[in-house]
Design an enzyme around this catalytic site. Sequence first.
Site, PDB file in Angstrom:
ATOM      1  N   ARG A 131      24.643 -18.673 -44.254  1.00  7.41           N
ATOM      2  CA  ARG A 131      24.533 -19.479 -43.101  1.00  7.41           C
ATOM      3  C   ARG A 131      23.777 -20.817 -43.198  1.00  7.41           C
ATOM      4  O   ARG A 131      22.487 -20.644 -43.982  1.00  7.41           O
ATOM      5  CB  ARG A 131      24.033 -18.483 -41.803  1.00  7.41           C
ATOM      6  CG  ARG A 131      24.962 -17.776 -41.278  1.00  7.41           C
ATOM      7  CD  ARG A 131      26.243 -18.729 -40.460  1.00  7.41           C
ATOM      8  NE  ARG A 131      26.984 -17.655 -39.667  1.00  7.41           N
ATOM      9  CZ  ARG A 131      28.268 -17.504 -40.273  1.00  7.41           C
ATOM     10  NH1 ARG A 131      28.765 -17.978 -41.483  1.00  7.41           N
ATOM     11  NH2 ARG A 131      29.308 -16.441 -39.469  1.00  7.41           N
ATOM     12  N   HIS A 156      32.600 -25.149 -44.492  1.00 10.87           N
ATOM     13  CA  HIS A 156      32.669 -23.758 -43.968  1.00 10.87           C
ATOM     14  C   HIS A 156      33.997 -23.234 -44.207  1.00 10.87           C
ATOM     15  O   HIS A 156      34.699 -22.725 -43.335  1.00 10.87           O
ATOM     16  CB  HIS A 156      32.411 -23.706 -42.554  1.00 10.87           C
ATOM     17  CG  HIS A 156      31.662 -22.342 -42.280  1.00 10.87           C
ATOM     18  ND1 HIS A 156      30.688 -22.212 -41.279  1.00 10.87           N
ATOM     19  CD2 HIS A 156      32.177 -21.258 -42.437  1.00 10.87           C
ATOM     20  CE1 HIS A 156      30.545 -20.978 -41.131  1.00 10.87           C
ATOM     21  NE2 HIS A 156      31.454 -20.181 -42.016  1.00 10.87           N
TER      22      HIS A 156
HETATM   23  P1  NAP Z   1      26.403  -7.255 -44.939  1.00  8.80           P
HETATM   24  O1  NAP Z   1      27.382  -6.357 -45.391  1.00  8.80           O
HETATM   25  O2  NAP Z   1      25.723  -6.966 -43.328  1.00  8.80           O
HETATM   26  O3  NAP Z   1      25.229  -7.724 -46.001  1.00  8.80           O
HETATM   27  C1  NAP Z   1      24.071  -8.415 -45.702  1.00  8.80           C
HETATM   28  C2  NAP Z   1      23.189  -8.085 -46.903  1.00  8.80           C
HETATM   29  O4  NAP Z   1      22.155  -8.963 -46.460  1.00  8.80           O
HETATM   30  C3  NAP Z   1      22.616  -6.852 -46.958  1.00  8.80           C
HETATM   31  O5  NAP Z   1      22.785  -6.647 -48.469  1.00  8.80           O
HETATM   32  C4  NAP Z   1      21.282  -6.650 -46.357  1.00  8.80           C
HETATM   33  O6  NAP Z   1      20.385  -5.988 -47.055  1.00  8.80           O
HETATM   34  C5  NAP Z   1      20.943  -8.265 -46.741  1.00  8.80           C
HETATM   35  N1  NAP Z   1      19.834  -8.799 -45.848  1.00  8.80           N
HETATM   36  C6  NAP Z   1      19.728  -9.063 -44.520  1.00  8.80           C
HETATM   37  N2  NAP Z   1      18.445  -9.223 -43.987  1.00  8.80           N
HETATM   38  C7  NAP Z   1      17.559  -9.268 -45.081  1.00  8.80           C
HETATM   39  C8  NAP Z   1      16.482  -9.729 -45.252  1.00  8.80           C
HETATM   40  N3  NAP Z   1      15.586  -9.829 -44.421  1.00  8.80           N
HETATM   41  N4  NAP Z   1      15.895  -9.314 -46.613  1.00  8.80           N
HETATM   42  C9  NAP Z   1      16.601  -9.169 -47.586  1.00  8.80           C
HETATM   43  N5  NAP Z   1      17.927  -8.703 -47.584  1.00  8.80           N
HETATM   44  C10 NAP Z   1      18.536  -8.965 -46.296  1.00  8.80           C
HETATM   45  O7  NAP Z   1      26.982  -8.918 -44.561  1.00  8.80           O
HETATM   46  P2  NAP Z   1      28.453  -9.500 -45.257  1.00  8.80           P
HETATM   47  O8  NAP Z   1      29.770  -8.785 -44.756  1.00  8.80           O
HETATM   48  O9  NAP Z   1      28.173  -9.230 -46.932  1.00  8.80           O
HETATM   49  O10 NAP Z   1      28.360 -10.747 -44.819  1.00  8.80           O
HETATM   50  C11 NAP Z   1      26.991 -11.576 -45.218  1.00  8.80           C
HETATM   51  C12 NAP Z   1      27.136 -12.959 -44.305  1.00  8.80           C
HETATM   52  O11 NAP Z   1      28.089 -14.143 -45.178  1.00  8.80           O
HETATM   53  C13 NAP Z   1      27.530 -13.018 -42.942  1.00  8.80           C
HETATM   54  O12 NAP Z   1      26.590 -12.453 -42.029  1.00  8.80           O
HETATM   55  C14 NAP Z   1      27.980 -14.347 -42.649  1.00  8.80           C
HETATM   56  O13 NAP Z   1      26.788 -15.101 -42.239  1.00  8.80           O
HETATM   57  C15 NAP Z   1      28.308 -14.971 -44.255  1.00  8.80           C
HETATM   58  N6  NAP Z   1      29.876 -15.244 -44.228  1.00  8.80           N
HETATM   59  C16 NAP Z   1      29.986 -16.618 -44.540  1.00  8.80           C
HETATM   60  C17 NAP Z   1      31.474 -16.801 -44.806  1.00  8.80           C
HETATM   61  C18 NAP Z   1      31.845 -18.314 -45.131  1.00  8.80           C
HETATM   62  O14 NAP Z   1      32.942 -18.732 -45.160  1.00  8.80           O
HETATM   63  N7  NAP Z   1      30.929 -19.019 -45.456  1.00  8.80           N
HETATM   64  C19 NAP Z   1      32.694 -15.968 -44.767  1.00  8.80           C
HETATM   65  C20 NAP Z   1      31.943 -14.567 -44.316  1.00  8.80           C
HETATM   66  C21 NAP Z   1      30.765 -14.156 -44.344  1.00  8.80           C
HETATM   67  P3  NAP Z   1      20.460  -4.395 -46.828  1.00  8.80           P
HETATM   68  O15 NAP Z   1      21.902  -4.207 -47.843  1.00  8.80           O
HETATM   69  O16 NAP Z   1      19.574  -3.679 -47.489  1.00  8.80           O
HETATM   70  O17 NAP Z   1      20.797  -3.777 -45.258  1.00  8.80           O
HETATM   71  C1  GLV Z   2      32.727 -17.000 -41.657  1.00 10.09           C
HETATM   72  O1  GLV Z   2      31.597 -17.769 -41.759  1.00 10.09           O
HETATM   73  C2  GLV Z   2      32.475 -15.631 -41.283  1.00 10.09           C
HETATM   74  O2  GLV Z   2      31.127 -15.186 -41.089  1.00 10.09           O
HETATM   75  O3  GLV Z   2      33.420 -14.704 -41.426  1.00 10.09           O
END
Ligand code: NAP
Ligand code: GLV
Length: 309
Positions: free
Chosen positions: A224, A272
């Site tokens: 983000r 994005h």
């Molecule tokens: P997720 O499975 O919830 O993983 C989040 C990760 O971040 C976990 O490993 C978590 O640690 C870590 N984390 C959270 N807060 C933290 C902190 N304070 N310190 C250290 N580590 C921390 O999420 P995801 O499905 O992988 O998605 C991640 C993010 O990618 C989404 O929230 C979104 O913002 C972004 N995204 C972007 C796009 C795009 O097109 N640009 C697309 C999809 C997603 P733990 O494992 O220890 O809990």
């Molecule tokens: C895109 O940014 C998503 O959160 O899937």
Amino acid sequence: MTLILKTDIYRGTAWHDAFARYLPDVPVREWSEPGDPNDIEYALVWAPEKGALAKFPNLKAIFSVGAGFDHLTSDPDLPKGVPIVRMVEPGLTAGMIEFVVMSALYHHRFMLDYAAQQRDKVWREIEQIPTSRRRAGILGLGVLGSACAEMLRDFGFPVAGWSRSHKDIAGVESFHGADGLIPFLNRSDILVCLLPLTPETEDILNAEAFAALPRGAALISAGRGKSVVEADLLAALDSGQLGGATLDVYRQEPLPPDSPLWSHPRIVAVPHIASMTIAETAAEAVAANIRRIQAGQDPEHMVDLKRGY
Ligand code: NAP
Ligand code: GLV
């Protein structure tokens, strides 16, 4: 039991076709034609207008079209006590793997330099180095970060990740917690951000973090935009502390035309699009979760609002 959709218009009937396949017994309505709001028990939405979800009194779950759900929690009138489910589906994960690997290879193979050389018609070879000498680091080792870590590892990059809790992923070094951040940054030549936006992750990529990276490191920002202090990023690029950056997400989206990020010579800026939810595979995942809820179980991938993600 009715599901309402606020997804996107450019995929035509893809969402409706997919739900007809995976939830044939559930009526599906479009956001623009909600009918009786009392019928709506499930909502699959991206960026609904503030206050709009509060109009459905019988909601049992709110599904985010994307992995991020900050577009929901920023609504002060979000119905309280209704589970929020983030998107986890194979199409979204595959897209992010593609984007991160493509961007890592772009920086690894000096493509920013070659693009500049092409503009100036310069024929100059830069010595190629093996992936084994370029260390990749992933901030956030969740669903997306761990999948990208494994693929970068398979390309031969030494890979580490940083998360809140320790992780055991074969061939991926795990750093965690506040104490693990600087040592993790110290060894990351290519830094990938896949953190969710929370109060702890906002502004985490600031001057101090950039200074902790090896000189000339590259940033790939696809979590983000508010995790990155953009003025500090520009200063780090101008000083050469950072060698380049690929940006997919920004503090303000769409990125304003007068933003210096658009035209910086060491930035690749895209709108994005790092990864998009694929209607067919996502509908299957949402349908499975609706079945779980109907059977009295908690949905998978429910957001923990206290933890912030
Ligand atoms: P997720 O499975 O919830 O993983 C989040 C990760 O971040 C976990 O490993 C978590 O640690 C870590 N984390 C959270 N807060 C933290 C902190 N304070 N310190 C250290 N580590 C921390 O999420 P995801 O499905 O992988 O998605 C991640 C993010 O990618 C989404 O929230 C979104 O913002 C972004 N995204 C972007 C796009 C795009 O097109 N640009 C697309 C999809 C997603 P733990 O494992 O220890 O809990
Ligand atoms: C895109 O940014 C998503 O959160 O899937």
